[in-house]
Each structure stands twice: as C-alpha cells, then as structure tokens.
Scaffold this motif. Structure first.
Motif, PDB file in Angstrom:
ATOM      1  N   GLN A 291       0.885  -1.168   0.012  1.00  0.00           N
ATOM      2  CA  GLN A 291       0.022   0.123   0.156  1.00  0.00           C
ATOM      3  C   GLN A 291       0.916   1.338   0.056  1.00  0.00           C
ATOM      4  O   GLN A 291       1.975   1.116   0.560  1.00  0.00           O
ATOM      5  CB  GLN A 291      -1.066   0.160   0.940  1.00  0.00           C
ATOM      6  CG  GLN A 291      -1.850  -1.136   1.132  1.00  0.00           C
ATOM      7  CD  GLN A 291      -2.844  -1.253   2.356  1.00  0.00           C
ATOM      8  OE1 GLN A 291      -2.536  -0.469   3.344  1.00  0.00           O
ATOM      9  NE2 GLN A 291      -3.789  -2.005   2.467  1.00  0.00           N
ATOM     10  N   TRP A 292       0.457   2.263  -0.651  1.00  0.00           N
ATOM     11  CA  TRP A 292       1.284   3.575  -0.685  1.00  0.00           C
ATOM     12  C   TRP A 292       0.049   4.573  -0.703  1.00  0.00           C
ATOM     13  O   TRP A 292      -1.035   4.504  -1.188  1.00  0.00           O
ATOM     14  CB  TRP A 292       1.994   3.530  -1.796  1.00  0.00           C
ATOM     15  CG  TRP A 292       2.322   5.032  -2.352  1.00  0.00           C
ATOM     16  CD1 TRP A 292       3.730   5.485  -1.788  1.00  0.00           C
ATOM     17  CD2 TRP A 292       1.977   5.952  -2.976  1.00  0.00           C
ATOM     18  NE1 TRP A 292       3.879   6.692  -2.330  1.00  0.00           N
ATOM     19  CE2 TRP A 292       2.724   7.290  -2.913  1.00  0.00           C
ATOM     20  CE3 TRP A 292       0.719   6.148  -3.484  1.00  0.00           C
ATOM     21  CZ2 TRP A 292       2.549   8.333  -3.466  1.00  0.00           C
ATOM     22  CZ3 TRP A 292       0.409   7.413  -4.327  1.00  0.00           C
ATOM     23  CH2 TRP A 292       1.533   8.515  -4.460  1.00  0.00           C
ATOM     24  N   GLN A 293       0.406   5.636   0.144  1.00  0.00           N
ATOM     25  CA  GLN A 293      -0.454   7.028   0.462  1.00  0.00           C
ATOM     26  C   GLN A 293       0.305   7.932   0.358  1.00  0.00           C
ATOM     27  O   GLN A 293       1.528   7.935   0.812  1.00  0.00           O
ATOM     28  CB  GLN A 293      -1.487   6.740   1.203  1.00  0.00           C
ATOM     29  CG  GLN A 293      -0.758   6.542   2.520  1.00  0.00           C
ATOM     30  CD  GLN A 293      -2.010   6.325   3.745  1.00  0.00           C
ATOM     31  OE1 GLN A 293      -3.167   6.226   3.407  1.00  0.00           O
ATOM     32  NE2 GLN A 293      -1.621   6.020   4.871  1.00  0.00           N
ATOM     33  N   ALA A 294      -0.432   9.128   0.050  1.00  0.00           N
ATOM     34  CA  ALA A 294       0.373  10.519   0.190  1.00  0.00           C
ATOM     35  C   ALA A 294      -0.400  11.827   0.403  1.00  0.00           C
ATOM     36  O   ALA A 294      -1.651  11.620  -0.232  1.00  0.00           O
ATOM     37  CB  ALA A 294       1.362  10.706  -1.025  1.00  0.00           C
ATOM     38  N   TYR A 295      -0.126  12.537   1.159  1.00  0.00           N
ATOM     39  CA  TYR A 295      -0.991  13.702   1.218  1.00  0.00           C
ATOM     40  C   TYR A 295       0.173  15.019   0.779  1.00  0.00           C
ATOM     41  O   TYR A 295       1.089  15.189   1.480  1.00  0.00           O
ATOM     42  CB  TYR A 295      -1.449  13.902   2.966  1.00  0.00           C
ATOM     43  CG  TYR A 295      -2.024  13.007   3.277  1.00  0.00           C
ATOM     44  CD1 TYR A 295      -3.710  13.204   3.177  1.00  0.00           C
ATOM     45  CD2 TYR A 295      -1.881  11.750   3.784  1.00  0.00           C
ATOM     46  CE1 TYR A 295      -4.470  12.249   3.646  1.00  0.00           C
ATOM     47  CE2 TYR A 295      -2.606  10.796   4.289  1.00  0.00           C
ATOM     48  CZ  TYR A 295      -4.049  11.033   4.284  1.00  0.00           C
ATOM     49  OH  TYR A 295      -4.825   9.876   4.679  1.00  0.00           O
ATOM     50  N   SER A 296      -0.563  15.799   0.042  1.00  0.00           N
ATOM     51  CA  SER A 296       0.332  17.061  -0.378  1.00  0.00           C
ATOM     52  C   SER A 296      -0.486  18.133  -0.844  1.00  0.00           C
ATOM     53  O   SER A 296      -1.765  18.133  -1.275  1.00  0.00           O
ATOM     54  CB  SER A 296       1.188  16.527  -1.748  1.00  0.00           C
ATOM     55  OG  SER A 296       1.960  17.568  -2.280  1.00  0.00           O
ATOM     56  N   GLY A 297      -0.048  19.319  -0.547  1.00  0.00           N
ATOM     57  CA  GLY A 297      -0.751  20.616  -1.042  1.00  0.00           C
ATOM     58  C   GLY A 297      -0.687  20.842  -2.407  1.00  0.00           C
ATOM     59  O   GLY A 297      -1.485  21.712  -2.882  1.00  0.00           O
ATOM     60  N   ASP A 298       0.254  20.070  -3.198  1.00  0.00           N
ATOM     61  CA  ASP A 298       0.184  20.530  -4.565  1.00  0.00           C
ATOM     62  C   ASP A 298       0.552  18.945  -5.305  1.00  0.00           C
ATOM     63  O   ASP A 298       0.453  17.902  -4.456  1.00  0.00           O
ATOM     64  CB  ASP A 298       1.418  21.413  -4.897  1.00  0.00           C
ATOM     65  CG  ASP A 298       2.783  21.161  -4.290  1.00  0.00           C
ATOM     66  OD1 ASP A 298       3.057  20.234  -3.887  1.00  0.00           O
ATOM     67  OD2 ASP A 298       3.299  22.112  -3.875  1.00  0.00           O
ATOM     68  N   TRP A 299       1.039  19.024  -6.408  1.00  0.00           N
ATOM     69  CA  TRP A 299       1.285  17.890  -7.245  1.00  0.00           C
ATOM     70  C   TRP A 299       2.750  17.417  -7.020  1.00  0.00           C
ATOM     71  O   TRP A 299       3.333  16.346  -7.654  1.00  0.00           O
ATOM     72  CB  TRP A 299       0.742  17.861  -8.710  1.00  0.00           C
ATOM     73  CG  TRP A 299      -0.564  18.087  -8.840  1.00  0.00           C
ATOM     74  CD1 TRP A 299      -1.189  18.963  -8.752  1.00  0.00           C
ATOM     75  CD2 TRP A 299      -1.267  16.743  -8.998  1.00  0.00           C
ATOM     76  NE1 TRP A 299      -2.591  18.850  -8.777  1.00  0.00           N
ATOM     77  CE2 TRP A 299      -2.828  17.203  -9.404  1.00  0.00           C
ATOM     78  CE3 TRP A 299      -1.234  15.504  -9.514  1.00  0.00           C
ATOM     79  CZ2 TRP A 299      -3.874  16.550  -9.507  1.00  0.00           C
ATOM     80  CZ3 TRP A 299      -2.133  14.557  -9.673  1.00  0.00           C
ATOM     81  CH2 TRP A 299      -3.690  15.121  -9.889  1.00  0.00           C
ATOM     82  N   ASN A 300       3.522  18.245  -6.508  1.00  0.00           N
ATOM     83  CA  ASN A 300       5.023  17.899  -6.327  1.00  0.00           C
ATOM     84  C   ASN A 300       5.138  17.279  -4.900  1.00  0.00           C
ATOM     85  O   ASN A 300       5.218  17.795  -3.847  1.00  0.00           O
ATOM     86  CB  ASN A 300       5.680  19.216  -6.403  1.00  0.00           C
ATOM     87  CG  ASN A 300       7.169  18.988  -5.956  1.00  0.00           C
ATOM     88  OD1 ASN A 300       7.916  17.753  -6.401  1.00  0.00           O
ATOM     89  ND2 ASN A 300       8.018  19.812  -5.484  1.00  0.00           N
ATOM     90  N   ILE A 301       5.042  16.017  -5.026  1.00  0.00           N
ATOM     91  CA  ILE A 301       4.968  14.795  -3.907  1.00  0.00           C
ATOM     92  C   ILE A 301       6.359  14.869  -3.239  1.00  0.00           C
ATOM     93  O   ILE A 301       7.346  14.342  -3.978  1.00  0.00           O
ATOM     94  CB  ILE A 301       4.297  13.581  -4.020  1.00  0.00           C
ATOM     95  CG1 ILE A 301       2.892  13.961  -4.329  1.00  0.00           C
ATOM     96  CG2 ILE A 301       4.236  12.850  -2.785  1.00  0.00           C
ATOM     97  CD1 ILE A 301       2.365  12.767  -4.807  1.00  0.00           C
ATOM     98  N   THR A 302       6.654  15.213  -1.905  1.00  0.00           N
ATOM     99  CA  THR A 302       8.071  15.128  -1.423  1.00  0.00           C
ATOM    100  C   THR A 302       8.193  13.762  -0.664  1.00  0.00           C
ATOM    101  O   THR A 302       7.120  13.103  -0.384  1.00  0.00           O
ATOM    102  CB  THR A 302       8.494  16.250  -0.668  1.00  0.00           C
ATOM    103  OG1 THR A 302       7.634  16.218   0.372  1.00  0.00           O
ATOM    104  CG2 THR A 302       8.385  17.420  -1.340  1.00  0.00           C
TER     105      THR A 302
END
Length: 322
Positions: A291-302
């Motif tokens: 599983q993978w998940q990400a929260y970001s304010g834009d499309w540039n995921i760090t």
C-alpha cells in the motif's frame, strides 16, 4: 463501374452455391446427405454449444487454484479542509490532495480439496458433453440413413407397381378387345378390372409415402421446402454374420454414447457431492499486499509527504455454522 461490381458480386455468390441449387433439386449421395445433416442439424449445434459452455466451466474451476492479483489506485481532492479548534484557534488538518495505491496477491493453500474435486467434476462433464455430441450425431446419422434407404425402397416399390399396373392395363385392353369380339366373358373382363383397381391405390399410396419421406429428408438436411431432393445412390447388399443376443447387448452397452453420457453424469453428480462437502472444511490462504499513500498541498510530492506499507501473512477461515 457500379453495374460491373454488382455483376461480379452476383457471379461470386453463384459460384459459391452448390450446383444442385441452380436446378432447385439436391442430388446427393448417402455420405453427402449424412455430412450435410451433421453440419446443419440444430440438435447437434446445441450439443456443441453446451460442450463449449462446459469447457469454459472447467477453465473457471481451474482458475480457483491460481493466484488472485488485484490493484487499486485513487485520488481525492479536498476543496475545504476540516479544522480542529485548539485554544480557540482553528487549525486546518489534512491536505488538498490525497493519493493512494496498492496491490494484493492471494494464493489458495488448502480448501479441503474443493478445487481439485471441482476440476475433476468439470472434466467429467466435458467428457459427458463429448458423448452427448456423439449421441446427437449418431441419432441424426441413423435418421438420415434410414430415411435415405426408405426413399430408395419406395422408388423400387413405385417402379414395380408402375410396371405391374402397365402390364395389367395392357392385359385389360386385350381382354376388352376380345370381349367386344365375343371371345372373353363378362367375368374375365370384370376380374381384370378389379386387379387394375387394386393396384392403382397401392401406387398412389406409394407415391404419397415417397413424398412424405422426401419432405422428412429435406427437414433433416435443412433443404428449402421448395427445392427437390433425389438420392443418387442405389441399393447394395453385402452379407454379414448376425451376432447373438448376448453379444449384441454387450455391444450396445459398450458403444452407445447416450449410455456413456448417463454414466458420466452419475460420476459427475458424485463428484459434485464431494465439492459441496469440501465447503465445510477450513480454507487457508496466503496473502501479500503493498500500500502507498501520500498527502500533499500540490502535485509535487516529497518524501516527507508519502508513506508505504508491505504486509504478508496467512489466513484461516472455517465455517462453524451455516
């Protein structure tokens, strides 16, 4: 050019049609009749479709023992983030963009033999389907041969009766001439008239029976009703030794496809009972997921905004009460 194309298309269509179709009469040998009936008969087509369905069921049963792989991916846009009140101050939580994905593989380890028994039952059904197709073909082949020989037989009957009626009418004409000359008696003339009158209905009935048989043959061969049918083979006799009743009974039990299909049906039912019984045994599965998940304010995921997980394990399921 358009007219030329139409002519070429019509010529191609006519070339593809059998020669008998031009005259509106199908002149076929016995083997040709049997071959056409096996291609055009709807009962055989239905049995073959059923066999294809059973073969698909066998593949479905086998697939239950193969690994199951699934993948998921998604994206969520938060237009208004939720807030948490801390000391009278609203603090927004979460991010505008949420990305997630994952994959899972599951492999059946043991299920009480249910998959194996289901595959065996499906193979038995496939063998039964083959015998059912063969039975349908044998029935059609027998019907075509029987009707074909009956038509040949009625042709001979009509030929004999026609020759007999012609001879009787010629004899009646000679008796009538002698009667007019006073040579023969009323009794001789009347008896000959009765003989002619007895043969004429037999000839009419024979021709009617041939028409019925011809129509039956056209139905078996899927020939249009307006077309004619004429057999081209002739009777041939070959002496064969006739086995005894016990030998004939053994031949019937060992060669008849309908009996073989019923035996396979019984075997399949027994195997399906085993499949149902296996459903009350525990099932063991091996699963592995990522599983993978990400929260970001834009499309540039760090790297600080994303996380992942990888898990593997075994699962046991046992129906206690159903």
């Amino acid at each position: 050019m358009r007219r030329l194309a139409s002519i070429i298309a019509a010529a191609s269509l006519l070339a593809a049609m059998p020669a008998a179709a031009f005259a509106g009469e199908w002149k076929l040998t016995l083997e040709q009749s049997v071959g056409r009936s096996l291609e055009e008969n709807r009962d055989i087509a239905t049995a073959r479709q059923r066999l294809a369905e059973v073969m698909g069921m066998k593949g479905e049963a086998m697939s239950q023992g193969l690994p199951q792989l699934s993948a998921v991916a998604g994206y969520t846009r938060t237009w208004r983030r939720p807030e948490m009140i801390i000391n009278g101050v609203g603090v927004q939580i979460g991010s505008e963009n949420y990305f997630h994905g994952g994959a899972e593989v599951s492999q059946l380890i043991w299920d009480g033999g249910r998959v194996i028994k289901a595959v065996k039952a499906a193979r038995t059904e496939e063998m039964r389907g083959i015998e059912t197709v063969r039975d349908a073909e044998e029935i059609v082949r027998f019907q075509v041969k029987q009707t074909y020989y009956q038509i040949l037989y009625m042709d001979k009957v009509i030929e004999v009766l026609d020759r007999q009626l012609g001879s009787l009418k010629g004899h009646l004409s000679a008796i009538r001439t002698r009667y007019e000359r006073g040579v023969d008696s009323d009794y001789a003339l009347m008896r000959q008239q009765v003989e002619v009158a007895n043969v004429e209905p037999e000839l009419i009935e024979a021709r009617r029976m041939k028409d019925l048989l011809t129509n039956s043959m056209k139905i078996l061969l899927a020939i249009p009703p307006e077309d004619g049918f004429a057999p081209t083979d002739r009777f041939s006799y070959r002496a064969r030794p006739v086995p005894g009743v016990p030998e004939l009974s053994n031949m019937a039990r060992s060669h008849r496809p309908d009996l073989a299909a019923e035996k396979l049906r019984e075997k399949s039912l027994v195997q399906n009972v085993g499949v149902e019984k296996a459903g009350y045994w525990p099932t063991i599965n091996f699963t592995s997921s990522w599983q993978w998940q990400a929260y970001s304010g834009d499309w540039n995921i760090t790297s600080n905004e994303q996380t992942g997980a990888f898990q593997s394990g075994f699962g046991l399921s046992w129906p206690i009460f159903d």
